[in-house]
Design a protein around this motif. Sequence first.
Motif, PDB file in Angstrom:
ATOM      1  N   ASP A  66      -8.570  -8.996  16.889  1.00 55.33           N
ATOM      2  CA  ASP A  66      -9.397 -10.089  16.385  1.00 55.33           C
ATOM      3  C   ASP A  66     -10.018  -9.668  15.051  1.00 55.33           C
ATOM      4  O   ASP A  66      -9.891  -8.515  14.626  1.00 55.33           O
ATOM      5  CB  ASP A  66     -10.499 -10.434  17.394  1.00 55.33           C
ATOM      6  CG  ASP A  66      -9.934 -10.860  18.735  1.00 55.33           C
ATOM      7  OD1 ASP A  66      -8.830 -11.446  18.748  1.00 55.33           O
ATOM      8  OD2 ASP A  66     -10.589 -10.620  19.763  1.00 55.33           O
TER       9      ASP A  66
ATOM     10  N   GLN B  75     -11.865 -19.759  18.025  1.00 51.83           N
ATOM     11  CA  GLN B  75     -10.459 -19.591  18.349  1.00 51.83           C
ATOM     12  C   GLN B  75      -9.584 -20.264  17.287  1.00 51.83           C
ATOM     13  O   GLN B  75      -9.961 -21.293  16.727  1.00 51.83           O
ATOM     14  CB  GLN B  75     -10.139 -20.208  19.720  1.00 51.83           C
ATOM     15  CG  GLN B  75     -10.948 -19.651  20.864  1.00 51.83           C
ATOM     16  CD  GLN B  75     -10.591 -18.217  21.176  1.00 51.83           C
ATOM     17  OE1 GLN B  75      -9.464 -17.789  20.949  1.00 51.83           O
ATOM     18  NE2 GLN B  75     -11.550 -17.462  21.706  1.00 51.83           N
ATOM     19  N   SER B  76      -8.409 -19.692  17.046  1.00 49.32           N
ATOM     20  CA  SER B  76      -7.487 -20.244  16.061  1.00 49.32           C
ATOM     21  C   SER B  76      -7.116 -21.687  16.386  1.00 49.32           C
ATOM     22  O   SER B  76      -7.129 -22.555  15.504  1.00 49.32           O
ATOM     23  CB  SER B  76      -6.217 -19.389  15.992  1.00 49.32           C
ATOM     24  OG  SER B  76      -5.241 -19.992  15.179  1.00 49.32           O
TER      25      SER B  76
ATOM     26  N   GLU C  79      -5.674 -14.676  16.569  1.00 47.74           N
ATOM     27  CA  GLU C  79      -6.058 -15.635  17.604  1.00 47.74           C
ATOM     28  C   GLU C  79      -7.537 -15.966  17.580  1.00 47.74           C
ATOM     29  O   GLU C  79      -7.938 -17.059  17.978  1.00 47.74           O
ATOM     30  CB  GLU C  79      -5.689 -15.085  18.994  1.00 47.74           C
ATOM     31  CG  GLU C  79      -4.189 -14.964  19.232  1.00 47.74           C
ATOM     32  CD  GLU C  79      -3.490 -16.305  19.238  1.00 47.74           C
ATOM     33  OE1 GLU C  79      -4.119 -17.294  19.643  1.00 47.74           O
ATOM     34  OE2 GLU C  79      -2.312 -16.364  18.822  1.00 47.74           O
ATOM     35  N   GLN C  80      -8.377 -15.043  17.103  1.00 47.98           N
ATOM     36  CA  GLN C  80      -9.820 -15.242  17.226  1.00 47.98           C
ATOM     37  C   GLN C  80     -10.566 -14.567  16.086  1.00 47.98           C
ATOM     38  O   GLN C  80     -10.244 -13.444  15.696  1.00 47.98           O
ATOM     39  CB  GLN C  80     -10.289 -14.666  18.567  1.00 47.98           C
ATOM     40  CG  GLN C  80     -11.770 -14.789  18.848  1.00 47.98           C
ATOM     41  CD  GLN C  80     -12.111 -14.307  20.246  1.00 47.98           C
ATOM     42  OE1 GLN C  80     -12.141 -15.090  21.187  1.00 47.98           O
ATOM     43  NE2 GLN C  80     -12.362 -13.021  20.406  1.00 47.98           N
TER      44      GLN C  80
ATOM     45  N   VAL D 168     -18.021 -16.958  18.142  1.00 51.44           N
ATOM     46  CA  VAL D 168     -16.565 -16.805  18.165  1.00 51.44           C
ATOM     47  C   VAL D 168     -15.898 -18.140  17.870  1.00 51.44           C
ATOM     48  O   VAL D 168     -16.385 -19.197  18.273  1.00 51.44           O
ATOM     49  CB  VAL D 168     -16.104 -16.268  19.539  1.00 51.44           C
ATOM     50  CG1 VAL D 168     -14.593 -16.347  19.680  1.00 51.44           C
ATOM     51  CG2 VAL D 168     -16.569 -14.831  19.732  1.00 51.44           C
TER      52      VAL D 168
ATOM     53  N   TRP E  41     -14.697 -13.730  14.702  1.00 51.61           N
ATOM     54  CA  TRP E  41     -16.067 -13.699  15.204  1.00 51.61           C
ATOM     55  C   TRP E  41     -17.021 -13.191  14.128  1.00 51.61           C
ATOM     56  O   TRP E  41     -16.611 -12.533  13.169  1.00 51.61           O
ATOM     57  CB  TRP E  41     -16.179 -12.850  16.479  1.00 51.61           C
ATOM     58  CG  TRP E  41     -15.783 -11.410  16.348  1.00 51.61           C
ATOM     59  CD1 TRP E  41     -14.519 -10.893  16.363  1.00 51.61           C
ATOM     60  CD2 TRP E  41     -16.660 -10.288  16.173  1.00 51.61           C
ATOM     61  NE1 TRP E  41     -14.551  -9.528  16.224  1.00 51.61           N
ATOM     62  CE2 TRP E  41     -15.856  -9.127  16.120  1.00 51.61           C
ATOM     63  CE3 TRP E  41     -18.047 -10.155  16.076  1.00 51.61           C
ATOM     64  CZ2 TRP E  41     -16.389  -7.858  15.952  1.00 51.61           C
ATOM     65  CZ3 TRP E  41     -18.588  -8.885  15.915  1.00 51.61           C
ATOM     66  CH2 TRP E  41     -17.764  -7.758  15.859  1.00 51.61           C
TER      67      TRP E  41
ATOM     68  N   GLU F 289      -8.730 -23.915  18.080  1.00 50.94           N
ATOM     69  CA  GLU F 289      -9.877 -24.803  17.877  1.00 50.94           C
ATOM     70  C   GLU F 289     -10.075 -25.091  16.394  1.00 50.94           C
ATOM     71  O   GLU F 289     -10.322 -26.229  15.989  1.00 50.94           O
ATOM     72  CB  GLU F 289     -11.132 -24.163  18.463  1.00 50.94           C
ATOM     73  CG  GLU F 289     -12.437 -24.866  18.116  1.00 50.94           C
ATOM     74  CD  GLU F 289     -12.557 -26.265  18.721  1.00 50.94           C
ATOM     75  OE1 GLU F 289     -13.397 -27.042  18.236  1.00 50.94           O
ATOM     76  OE2 GLU F 289     -11.795 -26.579  19.660  1.00 50.94           O
ATOM     77  N   TYR F 290      -9.953 -24.074  15.561  1.00 48.72           N
ATOM     78  CA  TYR F 290     -10.126 -24.270  14.122  1.00 48.72           C
ATOM     79  C   TYR F 290      -9.071 -25.212  13.567  1.00 48.72           C
ATOM     80  O   TYR F 290      -9.378 -26.136  12.812  1.00 48.72           O
ATOM     81  CB  TYR F 290     -10.043 -22.919  13.416  1.00 48.72           C
ATOM     82  CG  TYR F 290     -10.166 -23.012  11.908  1.00 48.72           C
ATOM     83  CD1 TYR F 290     -11.376 -23.318  11.305  1.00 48.72           C
ATOM     84  CD2 TYR F 290      -9.055 -22.795  11.090  1.00 48.72           C
ATOM     85  CE1 TYR F 290     -11.491 -23.406   9.926  1.00 48.72           C
ATOM     86  CE2 TYR F 290      -9.156 -22.869   9.714  1.00 48.72           C
ATOM     87  CZ  TYR F 290     -10.376 -23.176   9.136  1.00 48.72           C
ATOM     88  OH  TYR F 290     -10.474 -23.274   7.770  1.00 48.72           O
TER      89      TYR F 290
END
Length: 429
Positions: free
Chosen positions: A93, A176-177, A129-130, A174, A132, A179-180
């Motif tokens: 990440d 997530q990919s 994937e993430q 955080v 933060w 969600e973005y």
Amino acid sequence: MLPIVQLRQVTRDDIRRIADWLGDEEVASSWFGHYACGDPVHRGYEPLLMLNSSSEDWVRVFSHNRGHLIFSIYAQEEGHIGECQAVFDEHGDVEMSLLIGRRDLWQRGYGASAAIQLLDRIFYDYNVEQAWVSVPQDNTAALRLFTRLGFAPISEAYMCTAMNGGRLRATTLVLQSAEYQSRQLQPLVGQETLSPIVTVTGMPGSGSEVVAAEVARLIKAKFVDRDLIEALSIKLGRSVGEIQGLEAAFTSIWARMLRAMLAPWERYGAMDHSAELMGVIPTELYLDSEPLDYLTKEEYLVGLSSVIRESVANAPVVLHEYGAPHFLPEDRPTFHVFVDMPMELRAQKAQLEEGFSMEDARRILRRTDREFISMHKNLLGAHPLSNTRYDMTVNMNRLSVESAARMVSGAMARSARVRRAAQRTLQPA
């Protein structure tokens, strides 16, 4: 509308400004490392030491450090205004940090614009994937910014005791990919006048049709592929065999020469149009009879343009293979993608899926590649390997179909967002 910023490679002049900005206690305390607990220590490198570093040290810190990305933030009119960083952790990440060094530009959207640019690079270029951030709780502006971008708080932790005795805590947020990318697509998919047309092209065996179908699923678009042939058959009143025969006639120079030689005979002879190259060659002439109606390249292109425009009307569409720009409406945003896969990987794929030997798979792919390029160049009027045709190339060397589709859908949304911003900028006040 957010201001336009660019992320650039760091220069020594940038470092000199960073050092000056960090000399301002209020600016320094806004950096995510937080300096209210002690002396300022810049993340990733020490600015004053880096100013006199050797070329080798400079390259090691700013160019060859794949686990730590550092960019200078430049505004369109203001020049260098800050810095942002992305640090890859042990889980793969990315931790983000951001500093706008000029206080006169705070609360004007520069931080948000830079954060979006950095998130685009993290999620689309590095397939992370993430992402933060760890933000001190007294940095309310940063907390508000990342919450608006879709970051969700997941934990709190004690940082340190400030010089005034207060205990400072930080909130970890955080994003997530998926969600973005979903958030970036929302304003695009819902606008009928700007509904996108995505074209996906790939060499035979590359899996481009599967990637195109997955992109369509992600952005909730209609997927259009070889079913265009059936629509074209209805539009022209021709059989599917006739259409496929015409396409096959443009797969090599010899096929084109043969068709050119036999076209006059077609007008007066009895020709059985079929999916084969030319059907039965006539042996008897009927010079006094009516010319036989046969499918021409011009008729094919006019009909194809018509069915494509009908297929993409008023809806988001992912169009596979038939992506020639002159077939598409000029008033719609388009995004052209090429799916690339090395010959050896395509041969291995054919070996597994079709049971070919590697030698046979390579031989078949070399022939189908030539035919594919020839048909596109000489019938559709566009070379499929021209770099100027595509907004994005997806290399399937190490990507799954799902990851490739996420990259395409995200990059398409980013491109459309930039285009809409440019349109708004050009509008008179």
